[in-house]
Write a protein that holds these residues in place. Structure first.
Motif, short mmCIF file in Angstrom:
data_model
loop_
_atom_site.label_atom_id
_atom_site.label_comp_id
_atom_site.label_asym_id
_atom_site.label_seq_id
_atom_site.Cartn_x
_atom_site.Cartn_y
_atom_site.Cartn_z
N PHE A 175 0.74 -1.38 0.16
CA PHE A 175 0.20 0.03 0.09
C PHE A 175 0.90 1.45 0.13
O PHE A 175 0.36 2.34 -0.76
N SER A 176 2.03 1.17 0.70
CA SER A 176 2.92 2.38 0.85
C SER A 176 3.35 2.53 -0.63
O SER A 176 3.45 3.86 -1.24
N GLU A 177 3.84 1.43 -1.49
CA GLU A 177 4.23 1.66 -2.61
C GLU A 177 3.29 2.28 -3.63
O GLU A 177 3.65 3.12 -4.46
N ALA A 178 2.05 2.00 -3.45
CA ALA A 178 1.16 2.50 -4.08
C ALA A 178 0.81 3.95 -3.99
O ALA A 178 0.65 4.80 -4.91
N ARG A 179 0.82 4.35 -2.76
CA ARG A 179 0.79 5.82 -2.39
C ARG A 179 1.83 6.56 -2.98
O ARG A 179 1.55 7.59 -3.57
N ARG A 180 3.23 6.20 -2.94
CA ARG A 180 4.35 6.87 -3.54
C ARG A 180 4.12 6.72 -5.05
O ARG A 180 4.26 7.94 -5.62
N ARG A 181 3.23 5.94 -5.62
CA ARG A 181 3.25 6.02 -7.24
C ARG A 181 2.19 7.00 -7.35
O ARG A 181 2.31 7.73 -8.37
N MET A 182 1.14 7.12 -6.48
CA MET A 182 0.12 8.06 -6.93
C MET A 182 0.58 9.42 -6.53
O MET A 182 0.29 10.49 -7.47
N ARG A 183 1.40 9.52 -5.51
CA ARG A 183 2.04 10.98 -5.51
C ARG A 183 3.05 11.26 -6.50
O ARG A 183 3.14 12.55 -7.00
N TYR A 184 3.69 10.26 -7.02
CA TYR A 184 4.85 10.61 -8.38
C TYR A 184 3.88 10.93 -9.28
O TYR A 184 4.20 11.90 -9.98
N LEU A 185 2.79 10.21 -9.81
CA LEU A 185 1.85 10.68 -10.96
C LEU A 185 1.51 12.06 -10.83
O LEU A 185 1.24 12.81 -11.69
N LYS A 186 0.96 12.51 -9.54
CA LYS A 186 0.28 13.65 -9.21
C LYS A 186 1.52 14.94 -9.63
O LYS A 186 1.15 15.80 -10.21
N GLU A 187 2.58 14.66 -8.94
CA GLU A 187 3.60 15.62 -8.98
C GLU A 187 4.03 15.74 -10.53
O GLU A 187 4.36 16.68 -10.91
N LEU A 188 4.02 14.63 -11.27
CA LEU A 188 4.59 14.52 -12.57
C LEU A 188 3.33 15.29 -13.29
O LEU A 188 3.87 16.03 -14.33
N GLY A 189 2.30 15.13 -13.10
CA GLY A 189 1.04 15.94 -13.71
C GLY A 189 1.28 17.39 -13.56
O GLY A 189 1.13 18.25 -14.36
N GLU A 190 1.65 17.88 -12.14
CA GLU A 190 1.70 19.09 -11.97
C GLU A 190 3.07 19.76 -12.51
O GLU A 190 2.88 20.96 -12.96
N TRP A 191 3.98 19.03 -12.60
CA TRP A 191 5.42 19.55 -13.21
C TRP A 191 5.00 19.60 -14.74
O TRP A 191 5.28 20.73 -15.30
N GLN A 192 4.35 18.81 -15.29
CA GLN A 192 3.93 18.97 -16.67
C GLN A 192 3.06 20.19 -17.16
O GLN A 192 3.23 21.05 -18.12
N THR A 193 2.00 20.56 -16.13
CA THR A 193 1.27 21.63 -16.27
C THR A 193 2.14 22.88 -16.13
O THR A 193 1.84 23.85 -16.82
N GLY A 194 2.95 22.69 -15.17
CA GLY A 194 3.78 24.11 -14.95
C GLY A 194 4.84 24.35 -16.13
O GLY A 194 4.90 25.60 -16.45
N LYS A 195 5.38 23.21 -16.60
CA LYS A 195 6.07 23.49 -17.76
C LYS A 195 5.34 23.95 -19.01
O LYS A 195 5.69 24.79 -19.70
N ALA A 196 4.18 23.77 -19.23
CA ALA A 196 3.14 24.11 -20.10
C ALA A 196 3.17 25.68 -19.98
O ALA A 196 3.15 26.21 -21.10
N ALA A 197 2.64 26.17 -18.81
CA ALA A 197 2.43 27.15 -18.43
C ALA A 197 3.71 28.23 -18.61
O ALA A 197 3.56 29.39 -19.13
N ASP A 198 4.75 27.69 -18.19
CA ASP A 198 6.11 28.44 -18.31
C ASP A 198 6.47 28.78 -19.72
O ASP A 198 6.76 29.89 -20.22
N LEU A 199 6.09 27.41 -20.85
CA LEU A 199 6.38 27.68 -22.14
C LEU A 199 5.34 28.77 -22.70
O LEU A 199 5.57 29.75 -23.59
N LYS A 200 4.13 28.73 -22.46
CA LYS A 200 3.01 29.59 -22.76
C LYS A 200 3.48 31.06 -22.64
O LYS A 200 3.33 32.16 -23.34
N GLU A 201 3.91 31.36 -21.15
CA GLU A 201 4.25 32.69 -20.70
C GLU A 201 5.55 33.41 -21.32
O GLU A 201 5.48 34.42 -21.93
N ALA A 202 6.49 32.44 -21.42
CA ALA A 202 7.73 32.76 -22.27
C ALA A 202 7.45 33.06 -23.68
O ALA A 202 7.99 34.21 -24.02
N ALA A 203 6.53 32.51 -24.22
CA ALA A 203 6.22 32.50 -25.58
C ALA A 203 5.39 34.08 -25.88
O ALA A 203 5.70 34.78 -26.81
#
Length: 470
Positions: A137-165
């Motif tokens: 269960f602990s590994e499942a929680r870590r994987r969920m948090r990883y996926l969440k952070e990965l999504g936030e990082w992806q959204t932030g990268k897209a926002a940074d790219l849009k702002e820079a453009a």
């Protein structure tokens, strides 16, 4: 010069020595010769006047060109400074655009790499399978948090790219705007320089022509000098008369105040004496009446010892006060002095200073020295002279070369306006700042050239008007 022409004419008109066979001169031929001589003299005088007027016009045109050249030099210097600043801004913006472009390219590359990595992972398994394939269960929680952070990082990268453009696009637009402004400024600078070159060429041609005229130029400048000296003498005479009149008026005012004070004091003393005498008479009569009453009372009843009535202290008459004389409501000179550097131009139209204040050598005529007790301002035809500060018209005079001259007094200061053709004010009139004093003279023989001679004085001291104008 006139004498030289007359001598030439007389020599031409001297009759030849009589020779044998020549016809005798009659009264008719003498009258004809005299008439012809008069016509020749008139033609010569007319030609001299025409040449002199032409020299005056050329001199005025040269002064106007000199002022235009000076103004062009100032405008060109300002435009050069502006274009240099804009050029520096263009370079700065270009560097910024390039840095932002590189930043956008890096963001794009990073974002593309992350997307490719995510796609590879999603090809292996879905997000749900990735979570449920966890052993604990602990590994499942870590994987969920990883996926969440990965999504936030992806959204932030897209926002940074849009702002820079967006920033890159804004910088490009600003760069285009600044480059367009620079292009316009450079075109204006080129136009001003071309105009300056043309004006200098015209001025050089004029000065060469004036130098060739020699005697006529000297005569025109000598006339200007004589007219300026006469105006200065007349202004000094008027100011001295005003000073004497003001001093006499002040002396009479002080004498009248002293006489009024003396009379008031004498009247106050007379009234005090009358009041004291009346009071003494009243007290004396009261005492007499009292004694009579006491005698009558003594006859009716026995006399009892009584205290002698104490005499009342005499009331001192109240001194009468003389009201202080009202102070003179003369204009405050410091108010005009405080306006130094803030006064408007003394003309209703456009204004260009064509002759500066003080003693200086004539432009391009190094051997000619000019003394100007004020400044000469060229304006548009139909313009009027206007008062630069509230005051009183102390004098209106007519002077050769200056037409009507108006003096406006501001306490201890005076402003002088010369070159007025049609007056709009009269002596003794109160004027306000900006009020028209009269329409300026426009020379029809010189394309309507319109000028005002303007002076500022502190009584007889001549001040530089340019220091007082804003």
């Amino acid at each position: 010069m006139m004498r030289h022409f007359f001598l030439i004419l007389l020599m031409m008109l001297i009759p030849a020595m009589p020779v044998s066979g020549a016809k005798p001169r009659t009264s008719k031929t003498v009258r004809q010769e005299k008439k012809e001589a008069t016509r020749k003299i008139a033609r010569t005088q007319g030609k001299i006047k025409t040449n002199l007027d032409d020299t005056r016009r050329q001199l005025a045109q040269f002064e106007s060109l000199g002022a235009e050249i000076s103004a062009s030099d100032v405008r060109i210097a300002a435009l050069q400074h502006t274009t240099d600043s804009v050029s520096a801004r263009v370079k700065e913006l270009a560097d910024s655009v390039e840095a932002t472009r590189i930043h956008v390219e890096n963001l794009k590359a990073s974002y593309a790499a992350s997307l490719r990595s995510i796609r590879r992972q999603r090809q292996i398994s879905s997000a749900t399978a990735f979570i449920f394939s966890s052993r604990t269960f602990s590994e499942a929680r870590r994987r969920m948090r990883y996926l969440k952070e990965l999504g936030e990082w992806q959204t932030g990268k897209a926002a940074d790219l849009k702002e820079a453009a967006a920033a890159l696009e804004a910088q490009k637009q600003e760069l285009d705007s600044v480059r367009a402004r620079l292009s316009a400024d450079l075109a204006d600078l080129k136009k001003q320089k071309a105009r300056l070159v043309s004006a200098r060429a015209e001025a050089d041609a004029l000065i060469a022509k004036l130098r060739r005229q020699g005697k006529q130029l000297e005569q025109a400048l000598a006339e200007q000098k004589t007219q300026a000296e006469k105006l200065d003498e007349e202004l000094n005479r008027i100011i001295e008369e005003e000073s004497r009149a003001a001093a006499e008026a002040e002396r009479k005012r002080k004498a009248a105040e002293a006489e009024a004070k003396r009379k008031a004091e004498e009247e106050a003393r007379r009234k005090a004496e009358q009041e004291a005498a009346a009071k003494a008479a009243a007290e004396k009569e009261a005492q007499a009446n009292k004694k009579k009453a006491e005698k009558k009372a003594d006859k009716k009843k026995p006399v009892k010892p009584q205290e002698k009535p104490q005499p009342k202290a005499e009331e001192k008459p109240k001194p009468t006060t003389t009201p202080a004389p009202a102070k003179s409501s003369a204009p405050v000179a410091s108010s005009f002095a405080a306006a130094k550097g803030k006064l408007p131009m003394p003309v209703s139209g456009s204004a260009v200073i064509v002759s500066d204040f003080g003693r200086h050598t004539h432009k391009e005529l190094s051997k000619v020295e000019v003394q100007n007790n004020g400044i000469d301002i060229e304006t548009t035809p139909g313009a009027s002279a206007v008062a630069v500060y509230p005051g009183t018209v102390s004098m209106v005079i007519v002077m050769d070369g200056y037409h009507n001259v108006v003096l406006v007094r501001h306490g201890e200061y005076l402003t002088v306006y010369a070159g007025i053709a049609e007056l709009a004010v009269h002596k003794g009139q109160e004027v306000s700042a900006g009020q028209a004093l009269g329409k300026l003279y426009s020379d029809p023989a010189d394309g309507g050239r319109t000028r005002l001679h303007f002076e500022v004085r502190h009584e007889k001291d001549k001040l530089n008007p340019a220091d007082w104008l804003r």
